[in-house]
Write an enzyme that holds these catalytic residues in place. Structure first.
Site, PDB file in Angstrom:
ATOM      1  N   TYR A  60      75.161  96.808  52.183  1.00  0.00           N
ATOM      2  CA  TYR A  60      74.505  96.083  51.107  1.00  0.00           C
ATOM      3  C   TYR A  60      74.751  94.875  51.130  1.00  0.00           C
ATOM      4  O   TYR A  60      75.757  94.036  51.214  1.00  0.00           O
ATOM      5  CB  TYR A  60      75.097  96.863  49.916  1.00  0.00           C
ATOM      6  N   ASN A 108      76.626  93.989  42.316  1.00  0.00           N
ATOM      7  CA  ASN A 108      77.013  93.918  40.951  1.00  0.00           C
ATOM      8  C   ASN A 108      77.588  95.232  40.353  1.00  0.00           C
ATOM      9  O   ASN A 108      77.865  96.237  41.283  1.00  0.00           O
ATOM     10  CB  ASN A 108      75.831  93.552  40.022  1.00  0.00           C
ATOM     11  N   SER A 147      86.449  86.522  43.208  1.00  0.00           N
ATOM     12  CA  SER A 147      87.194  85.900  44.117  1.00  0.00           C
ATOM     13  C   SER A 147      88.368  85.004  43.739  1.00  0.00           C
ATOM     14  O   SER A 147      88.320  84.604  42.678  1.00  0.00           O
ATOM     15  CB  SER A 147      86.505  85.179  45.022  1.00  0.00           C
ATOM     16  N   GLN A 149      69.937 102.265  43.439  1.00  0.00           N
ATOM     17  CA  GLN A 149      68.965 103.052  44.057  1.00  0.00           C
ATOM     18  C   GLN A 149      69.134 102.921  45.549  1.00  0.00           C
ATOM     19  O   GLN A 149      68.675 103.892  46.391  1.00  0.00           O
ATOM     20  CB  GLN A 149      67.449 102.672  43.458  1.00  0.00           C
ATOM     21  N   GLU A 160      93.855  87.071  47.172  1.00  0.00           N
ATOM     22  CA  GLU A 160      92.884  87.184  48.038  1.00  0.00           C
ATOM     23  C   GLU A 160      93.194  86.076  49.345  1.00  0.00           C
ATOM     24  O   GLU A 160      93.232  86.373  50.475  1.00  0.00           O
ATOM     25  CB  GLU A 160      91.537  87.190  47.695  1.00  0.00           C
ATOM     26  N   GLN A 196      86.773  77.484  45.410  1.00  0.00           N
ATOM     27  CA  GLN A 196      86.872  78.914  44.833  1.00  0.00           C
ATOM     28  C   GLN A 196      86.237  78.952  43.470  1.00  0.00           C
ATOM     29  O   GLN A 196      85.650  79.887  43.155  1.00  0.00           O
ATOM     30  CB  GLN A 196      88.383  79.255  44.595  1.00  0.00           C
TER      31      GLN A 196
END
Lengths: 430, 430
Positions: free
Chosen positions: B130, B214, B237, B191, B327, B259
């Site tokens: 995606y 999202n 993030s 979808q 992260e 960031q």
């Protein structure tokens, strides 16, 4: 009687597709009930945990709390049948030996541009293991979940297990001790998952939760996913036996029934190129069923979800095997390796006529927590890697940074991220 | 201005805990809306997919369908800035080289009892990626998701990307081509996830779906989890910069802002043992902010979630580092290895003063898809392993089976599974 398919029949593809699509589990809609329990335990901690445990397990919290004390574990261990304890210790040693080979290697290196890169592995510090209560409370599953965690180096391994009416399977405690579990609590259900994920006064939170459970447990694991890591949601078990004509039908029938006795939603499938054997196995299943203590369960599973598929030649089974993507695959043929090299999707493969799947359930050494419901197409059995995580490392010298900077700045600008470009450029007076 | 904490202050623990607990994302309750979309695409296929794409992306299905044709990809590639294409190719080569080292080795062996065991790895056959539309449609992310899949050996790599008002970022198409994506469809949202999971007339189903999105995309991924595999649900993030006093405050400020410009929910934290540097970095942030094109986003992130923590000495940072489980972690100190060896939880570590995190976003070679929101405590960045699965193998000779049988039968009987015991015993006339 199971369904009977022949690959030569005109409607085979439609019937095979229907077999794959068959929904074996009624998915109870417990989402909302579980949400309430999880939120309640999260906000009220031990008080909520005690209430739910009293209500669902009919097990009021003893004065000492939920935690199983050292004396109780010791007593269970001493009370257990010594031969069974020995068998658990034998199994543990084999599981330990196999899983020790799964420990990943750190990798640090310097590339041609002088950039240092690396991947380093560390154990997850604290992990929870869910063990179901009642009939599905299997000591072997305790070993299969706990031993890889300990091989990985998990420092704090916490087991939760419901004790309906206050009763616990003593062999589960014995297995936990043998596997090196650090803390045991007599709580279960969605409330136990919430306690592990968010912590309560008495149970400190963990970072990952593994182990099978009922619909409530599964829904709770889904809901806390993200706050903690979880393993795959386990579905009912399944076996696919692929056999040529040179098999004892009684052996194959026994293997199909070993799967079927687990659960009415379990699935046992035989694929063979020998129509006579197919009939003989079907008869042997009926013959053996009568003598099984769990006859009712096994018969329901075999009737509702069992299948015998006759193909013209065994190579035809290959695409079917990959589509079924069975949790357990037995290759009861002379040369199983010849089939194996063309098989893509299977949780575990049992090679040859003398490797019944049951060996893998207990003492083979490999893990019996395996991908169910066709998920072997995209996932693996439980392993040491599930209890570790990888950190990547990067180190540039001033010269190395100069080599990488132009491309990094170009891409940052193309993505409209000026502060990204600046963070590199500022170090080179660009 | 970000919050300012000193480890020596009496309320430090409470304020640090509050910082960790701060919810940076408003979790929209899209569960039910997404359920409707997913079910609809599952039952009506392309017709439903076309309707939702028309409605949400204002992008009616062209006569040729959703699939992006070879000519359009070619045209995007030719129209792209050549320097940027070169930078993407440079990044791809580095990502490919690093990830090639992650390919797991098969392991087959025979143990002391003569039992053959093994773990063999295969690629997932079909994977979906995606890619978000709009401003978060990053070509670098296409590389980071697609290259490891191709290194793993995924045969069919399918990308979905929404094209709001029919528009696609041409660099996303160029990156897909460079990375070797096999099919691209202009669909997005819940979808698109449903189409990948269940398949439609034009899009064949995949077995795993990765990539950020999202709230609708995240909810859809959660819902199809089990039918297909998914990666971690990505949150906003974050970067943690650990710095001694010998740093240029402007460099550190630039890293914090790189960031912060991502997202108003991004988080930038500085830990230092030098109170003067802490003040200088805070000033530098304000100074640099003014010149940023994404000033508004970066300022919101820094004001709402930014933090500067002053400790008495850097070793005090270690437990904080593990609790933050960032992260991205930068160690801007002389001897980063000395800290590194005691750090447990971090998605990626950037060592030394000349390794800004941004290098890892683009061209370091390691993956920029990393665990967010403290999930580095239990999970890892994206790797080749995420696109493969392991099958375990077991093979007993008649003699080997005889060695294992007694313990297996004992455990089966202890668990009340008579058909299990029989499946082993029948082969040995037990």
């Amino acid at each position: 009687m199971a369904i009977f398919l022949r690959s030569s029949e005109a409607d085979f593809e439609a019937r095979f597709a229907a077999l794959l699509a068959a929904k074996r589990e009624v998915s109870e809609d417990v989402e909302r009930a579980v949400r309430t329990i999880v939120d309640d335990v999260r906000s009220r901690g031990d008080a909520a945990l005690a209430e739910y445990t009293g209500r669902y397990d009919r097990n009021p919290t003893p004065p000492g709390g939920f935690r199983v004390g050292e004396e109780e574990i010791e007593a269970a261990f001493r009370a257990a049948d010594p031969q069974t304890v020995k068998a658990l210790e034998f199994a543990r040693a084999r599981i330990h030996a196999h899983h020790s080979r799964q420990k990943p290697q750190d990798d640090r290196y310097t590339d041609a541009l002088g950039i240092e890169l690396g991947s380093v592995w560390t154990a997850i510090s604290a992990v929870g293991i869910y063990v179901p209560g009642g009939t599905a409370s299997y000591p072997s599953s305790v070993l299969m979940n706990a031993v890889p965690a300990k091989v990985a180096g998990v420092e704090r391994l916490v087991m939760v297990v419901p004790a309906p009416d206050g009763r616990l399977n003593p062999l589960v405690l014995a297995a936990a001790r043998i596997a090196g579990v650090d803390e045991i609590y007599k709580v279960g259900g969605a409330q136990a998952i919430a306690a592990l994920a968010y912590g309560t006064g008495t149970i400190a939170p963990v970072f990952k939760i593994v182990g099978p459970g009922n619909a409530y447990v599964a829904a709770a694991k889904r809901q806390v996913f993200g706050t903690v890591g979880i393993d795959m949601i386990a579905g009912p078990s399944e076996v696919l036996v692929v056999a040529d004509g040179r098999n004892d039908p009684d052996w194959l029938a026994a293997d199909l029934l070993a799967q079927a006795e687990h659960d009415t939603a379990a699935q046992s499938i035989l694929i063979t190129d020998d129509a006579t054997l197919a009939d003989e196995v079907a008869e042997a299943v009926e013959r053996q069923l009568i003598h099984l203590p769990r006859q009712e369960t096994a018969r329901a599973s075999w009737t509702d979800f069992g299948a015998i598929i006759v193909v013209d030649e065994l190579r035809q089974a290959l695409p079917l095997i990959d589509r079924i993507a069975a949790e357990h695959l037995e290759l009861a043929v002379d040369d199983p390796e010849a089939l194996l090299k063309d098989i893509r999707n299977a949780g575990a493969v049992f090679l040859g006529r003398h490797t019944p799947e049951v060996i893998g359930d207990y003492v083979g050494g490999s893990n019996h927590v395996l991908p169910t419901a066709r998920s072997a197409r995209f996932s693996s059995g439980l392993s040491v890697l599930d209890f570790m995580k990888r950190t990547s490392l990067l180190r540039c010298s001033p010269e190395g940074l100069r080599e990488l900077a132009p491309a990094a700045i170009r891409l940052a600008e193309a993505e409209g991220l000026a502060a990204h470009a600046r963070s590199v450029g500022i170090r080179l007076n660009l």
